[in-house]
Design an enzyme around this catalytic site. Structure first.
Site, short mmCIF file in Angstrom:
data_model
loop_
_atom_site.label_atom_id
_atom_site.label_comp_id
_atom_site.label_asym_id
_atom_site.label_seq_id
_atom_site.Cartn_x
_atom_site.Cartn_y
_atom_site.Cartn_z
N ALA A 122 0.87 -1.18 0.00
CA ALA A 122 0.00 0.00 0.00
C ALA A 122 0.90 1.22 0.00
O ALA A 122 2.06 1.16 0.43
CB ALA A 122 -0.89 -0.01 1.24
N GLY A 138 0.64 -4.91 0.93
CA GLY A 138 -0.54 -4.92 0.07
C GLY A 138 -0.27 -5.51 -1.31
O GLY A 138 -1.20 -5.97 -1.97
N GLU A 161 -0.68 -9.12 -0.83
CA GLU A 161 -2.12 -9.36 -0.63
C GLU A 161 -2.90 -9.27 -1.94
O GLU A 161 -3.83 -10.05 -2.17
CB GLU A 161 -2.65 -8.36 0.41
CG GLU A 161 -2.05 -8.63 1.78
CD GLU A 161 -2.30 -7.52 2.78
OE1 GLU A 161 -1.86 -6.39 2.52
OE2 GLU A 161 -2.96 -7.78 3.80
#
Ligand code: HXC
Length: 270
Positions: free
Chosen positions: A75, A120, A123
């Site tokens: 992220a 992220g 993910e």
């Protein structure tokens, strides 16, 4: 697929390339190692929504990162830095919505990792159906090093991919593993010497899948995704429902008939 006002990025952040029935979603923010700002996340979801609208014209999607250094380095830490607790939770929800969009996509999605897949980024890869990687790739959930925890599904999908003990170790330590270790842990399905070989391998897999009934592959994916997130008794009931739904399709009738008649099936995608 452009940045929202108030940001200083050039656009677009995500682009889609087509090669016959294979689509490639390219995350194109190489200066920040393709970090997932909210705008990038929204652009990824928009790309998948547009591809889903094409139905059986798209038989598989590759997700790649631009720039040759990273799939996605996480992220966007800058975007996270000023959030309130409520905004932090909303940031996680946005990531979950993107993951759910990918999981709902009615054809296989292969994360093609060449470089870093961290936080992220890992993910996002875990929300895809498979992860292919080059030998130059690294995987990790370094959030605890930032005082964070995984927020785009890592606590849920990483244990399913590698087992609970290793997932805990990776999340608690934040350490990175290389492609060979990721492959032996079951995180990476296939490993390649370089990016070109990786993309060729992923396209070959989609071509193999495209030989089969689109309806059946989509149903299988739906049931597998449901099963992965559900207690066994509920999951087996979802499988029963999905299995029954296959009998509503022309492709199932055609596939069974072709087998019995000892001929190649002619699937129509219905
Ligand atoms: C914003 C990032 C970034 C990120 C890299 N960059 N990762 N920007 N968010 N996640 C930027 C750097 O600031 C730098 O910008 C440029 O990309 C190149 O990165 P460098 O650090 O200079 O490269 P290098 O030294 O080779 O190190 C590569 C790296 C490192 C090991 C991948 O960049 C790194 O550790 N990145 C952060 C990884 C991480 O912690 N990810 C988890 C994020 S939290 P400038 O402008 O300086 O050139 C997360 C939570 C998910 O993902 C859930 C949220 C709800």
């Amino acid at each position: 697929m452009t940045e929202q006002p108030g940001t200083d990025e050039r656009a677009p952040l995500v682009r889609v390339e087509r090669d016959g029935v294979v689509a490639t979603v390219v995350i194109d923010r190489p200066k920040a190692l393709n970090a997932l700002s909210p705008d990038v996340l929204r652009a990824v979801a928009e790309a998948f929504d547009a591809l889903a609208a094409e139905g059986d014209a798209v038989r598989g999607v590759l997700v790649v990162g631009e720039g040759g250094r990273a799939f996605v380095a996480g992220a966007d830490i800058r975007s996270l830095s000023t959030l309130t607790p409520e905004e932090g939770a909303e940031a996680a929800r946005l990531g979950h919505r993107v993951a759910a969009t990918i999981e709902a996509f009615p054809a296989p999605v292969i994360a093609c990792v060449d470089g870093f897949a961290l936080g992220g980024g890992l993910e996002l890869a875990l929300a895809c159906d498979e992860i292919y990687a080059t030998d130059a790739s690294w995987f990790g959930q370094p959030e605890v090093r930032l005082g964070l925890i995984p927020g785009f599904g890592g606590t849920v999908r990483l244990p399913r991919a590698v087992g609970l003990p290793l997932a805990k170790e990776l999340i608690f330590t934040g350490r990175r593993i290389d492609a060979a270790e990721a492959e032996s842990a079951g995180l990476v399905t296939r490993r390649f010497a370089d990016r070109d070989a990786l993309l060729a391998g992923a396209r070959a897999t989609i071509a193999e899948v495209a030989e089969n009934a689109w309806t059946a592959v989509a149903l299988a994916k739906r049931v597998l995704v449901q099963a992965a997130g559900t207690p066994t008794a509920v999951a087996t009931e979802a499988e029963v429902t999905g299995f029954g739904d296959a009998f509503r399709t022309d492709d199932m009738r055609e596939g069974v008939a072709a087998f019995l008649e000892k001929r190649e099936p002619r699937f129509t995608g219905r």
